[in-house]
Design an enzyme around this catalytic site. Sequence first.
Site, PDB file in Angstrom:
ATOM      1  CB  THR A 188      13.884  19.817 -42.891  1.00  0.00           C
ATOM      2  OG1 THR A 188      14.867  20.013 -41.878  1.00  0.00           O
ATOM      3  CG2 THR A 188      12.646  19.185 -42.280  1.00  0.00           C
ATOM      4  CD  GLU A 333      10.793  21.730 -39.984  1.00  0.00           C
ATOM      5  OE1 GLU A 333      11.635  22.615 -40.236  1.00  0.00           O
ATOM      6  OE2 GLU A 333      11.087  20.588 -39.590  1.00  0.00           O
ATOM      7  CE  LYS A 445      21.263  24.479 -40.852  1.00  0.00           C
ATOM      8  NZ  LYS A 445      20.161  25.417 -40.805  1.00  0.00           N
ATOM      9  CD1 TRP A 450      19.285  20.424 -41.872  1.00  0.00           C
ATOM     10  CD2 TRP A 450      20.267  20.591 -39.875  1.00  0.00           C
ATOM     11  NE1 TRP A 450      18.645  21.392 -41.166  1.00  0.00           N
ATOM     12  CE2 TRP A 450      19.210  21.520 -39.936  1.00  0.00           C
ATOM     13  CE3 TRP A 450      21.026  20.513 -38.694  1.00  0.00           C
ATOM     14  CZ2 TRP A 450      18.896  22.370 -38.885  1.00  0.00           C
ATOM     15  CZ3 TRP A 450      20.707  21.359 -37.641  1.00  0.00           C
ATOM     16  CH2 TRP A 450      19.654  22.272 -37.745  1.00  0.00           C
TER      17      TRP A 450
HETATM   18  P1  ADP Z   1      17.494  26.961 -42.895  1.00  0.00           P
HETATM   19  O1  ADP Z   1      17.746  26.482 -44.280  1.00  0.00           O
HETATM   20  O2  ADP Z   1      16.749  28.251 -42.811  1.00  0.00           O
HETATM   21  O3  ADP Z   1      18.737  26.965 -42.069  1.00  0.00           O
HETATM   22  P2  ADP Z   1      16.710  24.491 -41.626  1.00  0.00           P
HETATM   23  O4  ADP Z   1      15.360  23.935 -41.435  1.00  0.00           O
HETATM   24  O5  ADP Z   1      17.691  23.724 -42.405  1.00  0.00           O
HETATM   25  O6  ADP Z   1      16.478  25.921 -42.249  1.00  0.00           O
HETATM   26  O7  ADP Z   1      17.379  24.830 -40.217  1.00  0.00           O
HETATM   27  C1  ADP Z   1      16.669  25.423 -39.178  1.00  0.00           C
HETATM   28  C2  ADP Z   1      17.469  25.348 -37.902  1.00  0.00           C
HETATM   29  O8  ADP Z   1      18.722  25.997 -38.068  1.00  0.00           O
HETATM   30  C3  ADP Z   1      16.832  26.036 -36.729  1.00  0.00           C
HETATM   31  O9  ADP Z   1      15.863  25.230 -36.107  1.00  0.00           O
HETATM   32  C4  ADP Z   1      18.043  26.302 -35.854  1.00  0.00           C
HETATM   33  O10 ADP Z   1      18.441  25.148 -35.119  1.00  0.00           O
HETATM   34  C5  ADP Z   1      19.118  26.617 -36.852  1.00  0.00           C
HETATM   35  N1  ADP Z   1      19.177  28.068 -37.089  1.00  0.00           N
HETATM   36  C6  ADP Z   1      18.649  28.769 -38.115  1.00  0.00           C
HETATM   37  N2  ADP Z   1      18.942  30.073 -38.012  1.00  0.00           N
HETATM   38  C7  ADP Z   1      19.655  30.229 -36.882  1.00  0.00           C
HETATM   39  C8  ADP Z   1      20.246  31.343 -36.207  1.00  0.00           C
HETATM   40  N3  ADP Z   1      20.185  32.562 -36.688  1.00  0.00           N
HETATM   41  N4  ADP Z   1      20.896  31.090 -35.054  1.00  0.00           N
HETATM   42  C9  ADP Z   1      20.994  29.844 -34.541  1.00  0.00           C
HETATM   43  N5  ADP Z   1      20.473  28.767 -35.130  1.00  0.00           N
HETATM   44  C10 ADP Z   1      19.808  28.947 -36.283  1.00  0.00           C
END
Ligand code: ADP
Length: 548
Positions: A188, A333, A445, A450
């Site tokens: 990540t 995580e 994001k 990211w």
């Molecule tokens: P993923 O691939 O599941 O997005 P990441 O580890 O790259 O996983 O990102 C996780 C982060 O993305 C969370 O800590 C949060 O900040 C943001 N995030 C994920 N889902 C949501 C959601 N439904 N609403 C708002 N923020 C979200």
Amino acid sequence: MALMGQMMAMPLLISSLIKHAARHAGETEIVSKRVEGDVHRYNWAQAEVRARQLAQALNRLGCRPGDRVGTLAWNGYRHLEIYYGAAGSGLVCHTVNPRLFPEQIAWIVNDARDRVLCFDLNLLPLVEKLAPEMPSIQHFICMTDAAHMPSTTSLPGLLCFETLLDAEDGHYVWPEFDENTACSLCYTSGTTGNPKGALYSHRSTLLHTYASALPDALDCSARDVILPVVPMFHVNAWGLPYSCAMIGCKLVMPGPFLDGQSLYELFETERVTFSAGVPTVWLGLISYVKANGLKFSSFKRTVIGGSACPPALMKTLQDDFGVEVIHAWGMTELSPIGTLSRLSAKQLGLPKEAQQRLLEKQGKAIFGIDMAIADDDGRALPWDGEAFGNLLVRGHWVIDQYYGLTASPLVALDGEPGWFPTGDVATIDADGFMQITDRSKDVIKSGGEWISSIELENIAMAHPDVQEAAVIACTHPKWDERPLLVVTRKPGAALTREAMLEFFEGRIAKWQIPDDVVFVEEIPHTATGKIQKLQLRQRFKDYRLPGI
Ligand code: ADP
């Protein structure tokens, strides 16, 4: 002495998923759009045989338990076979995100010390360029057949995926080992500093698979046709390659073709009922469908997460297309699912608008995840839907330690250790519905990927005319968030917006370059000298990025 249960102690292993799918849903289809341009079809029984052949091939190449097999690949059947062939034989499937800046990819492969790198044919130029910087890779495997292999390449001893499989008979028995053994690795970049690896275990993955398929979670069943738009390099496509095997449903994979038209055609021809992806992909699909006056004939449900799902998108999908939206929150995580917005019988009795407001939240924790909100001193805050604080989680599929790092990421809640701080700021209401209100981690994001604000700030600060730089997220209708660079110039400097943006070229991936620059007299600081991002975000709350 405790009285022990007398049930079989069968370890929870990834191989049991594909064995189950092959035995109980053997003829159920797996359909993939290939980077080579055509559509490939086979079934779970054939996938299992090929996963076994791959396990044999990896073994023949000298891979030993615990070795990391890197992948740079889109969603497709060969990638699926690596998921199972590598993990099932005791190796670790390490999915790497091909959209990252090349240096970041090399950094991650080196940090993981991947021994093998499997990649899709269209990523050959990228791999050729990076190969000299990835000394741990002993074998490069191009995920294609002999006919499509490049005639010349700078990669030493480049291997062909299909040729490797053809050389094996598939007579391989999936080994049994400790369920706490590592099965997959995913980095990540969602935090400060270098990317960090989350090393999942067979046990954590199996438990996540069980829980995420439940009716109040993703509600997956063998009656579904599932198409994960979310890439297999984003936290294992949110676990769908595993859940689909567990429930034995038809699985459809779109390869790299994620534009509205390609997705729509695949949804229709394969009769997809359920899908998953970040908000950005749905915007593209919806605008294509609307522009062409089309409808979905089979699509019923989708999970949207990775970024907050805009209420307007949820409404369009529900009201205009009859597609139910399951808003979910999770992170690398957490394997990744933490919460889902699903209503209980009690909530279905509420007026429609109240139901809608709940559905727009990130939702309730699924069994296996416990959550809390805490103030900056680690004291628990009430679940009243008003108090907001740092979101902490713990559970069966929550990271305990980052790969290769010794410091524990965990914090205490009311003095009790063992909670993972997510970097998200949230409220939780009396019914347990969590809503993300902000983010304390310094990242942006964009379209599910990211962008590190710190990395952008460091680049900006390297410009001789820049005094200080801060990067914040601005909301964007297509990408959810895009970076805005706020700069104070050095006294007397005449730096322009264009010159500043040009400075980023070649220093970072193109899509990570800020959308705009604003020059200010002063950047606000806290008493300890840190940039007050919260205040900056407030100030530029309504800032319109160019082109919106
Ligand atoms: P993923 O691939 O599941 O997005 P990441 O580890 O790259 O996983 O990102 C996780 C982060 O993305 C969370 O800590 C949060 O900040 C943001 N995030 C994920 N889902 C949501 C959601 N439904 N609403 C708002 N923020 C979200």
